[in-house]
Design a protein around this motif. Structure first.
Motif: not given
Length: 189
Positions: A129-140
């Motif tokens: 239930d995360i409604g805030y922005p999430v950055a996908v930082d797969n490359d660190y």
């Protein structure tokens, strides 16, 4: 606010500051006190959020988009037990203080290979239930720009774009919420 990645370059003032802080954290970690950090000081300008592979729940965010907001940057990964324990608090703060100017930005930086799957991450974000922005930082890239070393790690940024408080690990949720309240109470100019 600076979004220049050179802040994290070896020898930069930002990097030197965080290396000193890291030494203190390691010493405190040995005493079991790492979560009770840092003094409410100006720790420098917010580093860049650039370099995410994708964004969930938001278009890409950067310093200009967050200007005038209090920002909590939460470094997490979905299979980290400590992150799972802190997530309900972060979710609650995001909902409770959004109308007062708090923006929570989750930065999902995977620890394990299977956590790199963006489809699985999207499913986890929904189930948590995360409604805030999430950055996908797969490359660190964001992790490195911030000089981060821990999951979870909470960086509190004031309305002027200055990092003012950092908390590593679980715990002191009342203290972290107090930081949010104090930053929200400060004027934006």
């Amino acid at each position: 606010m600076t979004t220049d990645r050179s802040q994290a370059e070896p020898g930069s003032p930002w990097r030197r500051r965080w290396l000193k802080v890291g030494g203190v954290i390691l010493a405190l970690a040995g005493l079991g006190l790492a979560g009770h950090l840092l003094a409410r000081d100006d720790l420098g300008p917010m580093p860049s959020l650039a370099g995410a592979q994708a964004w969930i729940n938001s278009p890409p965010l950067d310093a200009p988009a967050l200007k005038g907001k209090v920002v909590l940057v939460d470094f997490w990964t979905w299979d980290c037990i400590n992150c799972k324990r802190s997530m309900p608090y972060v979710n609650q703060w995001a909902k409770r203080y959004a109308d007062q100017g708090l923006v929570v930005v989750g930065v999902h930086t995977p620890e394990y290979d299977y956590e790199h799957d963006v489809g699985n991450l999207r499913q986890k974000v929904r189930s948590l239930d995360i409604g805030y922005p999430v950055a996908v930082d797969n490359d660190y890239r964001i992790w490195n720009a911030w000089g981060n070393q821990f999951w979870p790690a909470h960086y509190f940024v004031d309305r002027k774009g200055q990092v003012r408080h950092v908390h590593f690990g679980e715990g002191d949720y009342a203290g972290q919420e107090q930081v949010i309240r104090e930053l929200l109470a400060e004027p934006s100019t």
